[in-house]
Design a protein around this motif. Structure first.
Motif, PDB file in Angstrom:
ATOM      1  N   THR A   1      48.055  -2.399  91.088  1.00 65.33           N
ATOM      2  CA  THR A   1      49.224  -3.350  91.096  1.00 65.33           C
ATOM      3  C   THR A   1      48.732  -4.301  89.912  1.00 65.33           C
ATOM      4  O   THR A   1      49.467  -4.354  88.747  1.00 65.33           O
ATOM      5  CB  THR A   1      49.536  -4.099  92.089  1.00 65.33           C
TER       6      THR A   1
ATOM      7  N   ALA B   1      50.833  -4.552  86.127  1.00 61.98           N
ATOM      8  CA  ALA B   1      51.212  -5.926  85.769  1.00 61.98           C
ATOM      9  C   ALA B   1      50.592  -6.336  84.664  1.00 61.98           C
ATOM     10  O   ALA B   1      51.219  -6.919  83.747  1.00 61.98           O
ATOM     11  CB  ALA B   1      51.187  -6.669  87.032  1.00 61.98           C
TER      12      ALA B   1
ATOM     13  N   LEU C   1      52.729  -4.747  81.704  1.00 63.81           N
ATOM     14  CA  LEU C   1      53.964  -5.433  81.614  1.00 63.81           C
ATOM     15  C   LEU C   1      53.926  -6.935  81.162  1.00 63.81           C
ATOM     16  O   LEU C   1      54.731  -7.092  80.378  1.00 63.81           O
ATOM     17  CB  LEU C   1      54.569  -5.841  83.308  1.00 63.81           C
ATOM     18  N   ARG C   2      52.686  -7.483  81.247  1.00 65.06           N
ATOM     19  CA  ARG C   2      52.589  -8.899  80.630  1.00 65.06           C
ATOM     20  C   ARG C   2      52.266  -8.472  79.066  1.00 65.06           C
ATOM     21  O   ARG C   2      52.785  -9.266  78.318  1.00 65.06           O
ATOM     22  CB  ARG C   2      51.250  -9.374  81.194  1.00 65.06           C
TER      23      ARG C   2
ATOM     24  N   GLN D   1      59.293  -5.792  85.803  1.00 69.09           N
ATOM     25  CA  GLN D   1      58.917  -6.323  87.100  1.00 69.09           C
ATOM     26  C   GLN D   1      58.143  -5.199  88.082  1.00 69.09           C
ATOM     27  O   GLN D   1      58.617  -3.852  87.704  1.00 69.09           O
ATOM     28  CB  GLN D   1      60.112  -6.890  87.806  1.00 69.09           C
ATOM     29  N   ILE D   2      57.568  -5.704  88.837  1.00 65.79           N
ATOM     30  CA  ILE D   2      56.860  -4.453  89.805  1.00 65.79           C
ATOM     31  C   ILE D   2      57.421  -4.975  91.220  1.00 65.79           C
ATOM     32  O   ILE D   2      57.236  -6.251  91.703  1.00 65.79           O
ATOM     33  CB  ILE D   2      55.140  -4.660  89.990  1.00 65.79           C
TER      34      ILE D   2
ATOM     35  N   VAL E   1      46.701 -11.076  92.792  1.00 68.80           N
ATOM     36  CA  VAL E   1      47.279 -10.899  91.832  1.00 68.80           C
ATOM     37  C   VAL E   1      47.789 -12.155  91.180  1.00 68.80           C
ATOM     38  O   VAL E   1      47.813 -12.350  89.881  1.00 68.80           O
ATOM     39  CB  VAL E   1      48.845 -10.355  92.095  1.00 68.80           C
TER      40      VAL E   1
ATOM     41  N   LEU F   1      49.033 -12.838  87.132  1.00 68.23           N
ATOM     42  CA  LEU F   1      50.141 -11.883  87.109  1.00 68.23           C
ATOM     43  C   LEU F   1      51.170 -12.070  88.139  1.00 68.23           C
ATOM     44  O   LEU F   1      51.983 -11.162  88.230  1.00 68.23           O
ATOM     45  CB  LEU F   1      49.599 -10.602  86.958  1.00 68.23           C
TER      46      LEU F   1
ATOM     47  N   LEU G   1      55.086 -11.541  87.952  1.00 79.36           N
ATOM     48  CA  LEU G   1      55.543 -10.180  87.445  1.00 79.36           C
ATOM     49  C   LEU G   1      55.579  -9.269  88.928  1.00 79.36           C
ATOM     50  O   LEU G   1      56.161  -8.060  88.667  1.00 79.36           O
ATOM     51  CB  LEU G   1      54.646  -9.463  86.493  1.00 79.36           C
ATOM     52  N   VAL G   2      55.160  -9.759  89.996  1.00 79.39           N
ATOM     53  CA  VAL G   2      55.127  -8.823  91.213  1.00 79.39           C
ATOM     54  C   VAL G   2      55.673  -9.173  92.507  1.00 79.39           C
ATOM     55  O   VAL G   2      55.690 -10.647  92.744  1.00 79.39           O
ATOM     56  CB  VAL G   2      53.635  -8.738  91.394  1.00 79.39           C
TER      57      VAL G   2
END
Length: 222
Positions: free
Chosen positions: A91, A95, A98-99, A105-106, A123, A128, A131-132
């Motif tokens: 994860t 993430a 994605l950052r 989004q996860i 996380v 992060l 985003l999760v």
């Protein structure tokens, strides 16, 4: 600009988790040896499996984590869906991508309540958490309701239900969705129905295998 994957906070968490995961081999051997005679993992209830592996990290290999980051960085998914959060190693790799992408989004699912808490903490420690979305419960239920079509899917939970999870997700897959299944060589027997499904073009997938760690299978939706 340095990659988020090498941010000190991210590296601190990943290095700690990978270090802790080195004890997985002996832990799982001990747990499996303690099963009742004749017990078959594929026939055990999901909750029982979650309890069995509650202390096991079951991580992706470091090189697989880097590949996940690279694939997510390159494909710029708006929504990543993950089956099998565990302690959050994969994860965090996703993430971080994605950052660096600046968006995305996860949604990830984990049955073990203790692992959900640990993953959320890990996380967040990596910076992060925004985003999760870690969903607690059976992925066959928690992944039915998604905020949009999935652009990238990681299957890294119990191998023998990969196909069941994929079927839950199929209504939310778009043309071009990338599906990554881990451990498909080491657990080829457990993933046979999944592999048969994604290797048949009639089912709407193009598939290739990568000989990394315990084997990865990459598929794209037609």
């Amino acid at each position: 600009m340095p990659s988020a994957l090498y941010d000190p906070a991210v590296r601190t968490v990943l290095d700690r988790l990978f270090g802790a995961a080195q004890g997985d081999g002996s832990l799982m051997a001990s747990l499996l040896a303690g099963l009742a005679p004749g017990a078959v993992i594929e026939r055990m209830p999901a909750a029982e499996l979650a309890d069995l592996a509650g202390e096991a990290y079951l991580p992706v290999a470091p090189e697989v984590g880097t590949l996940l980051y690279t694939l997510a960085r390159a494909s710029r998914p708006a929504l990543v869906v993950e089956f099998g959060t565990s302690f959050g190693i994969s994860t965090i790799h996703l993430a971080a991508a994605l950052r660096d992408n600046g968006s995305g989004q996860i949604v990830t699912s984990e049955l073990s309540a203790s692992k959900v808490r640990a993953a959320e903490a890990n996380v967040a420690e990596a910076g992060l958490g925004d985003l999760v979305d870690v969903r607690a419960g059976d992925a066959l239920e928690t992944l039915r309701d998604l905020p949009g079509p999935a652009d990238l899917v990681l299957l890294d939970g119990w191998n023998h239900i990969y196909l069941q999870v994929l079927r839950v997700l199929e209504p939310n897959l778009r043309p071009g969705t990338l599906i990554i299944a881990d451990d498909t060589v080491r657990f080829a027997d457990e993933t046979r129905d999944y592999l048969d499904h994604v290797q048949d073009p009639a089912n709407g997938y193009t598939t290739v295998h990568l000989p990394l760690d315990d084997g990865l299978t990459l598929s794209t939706r037609h």
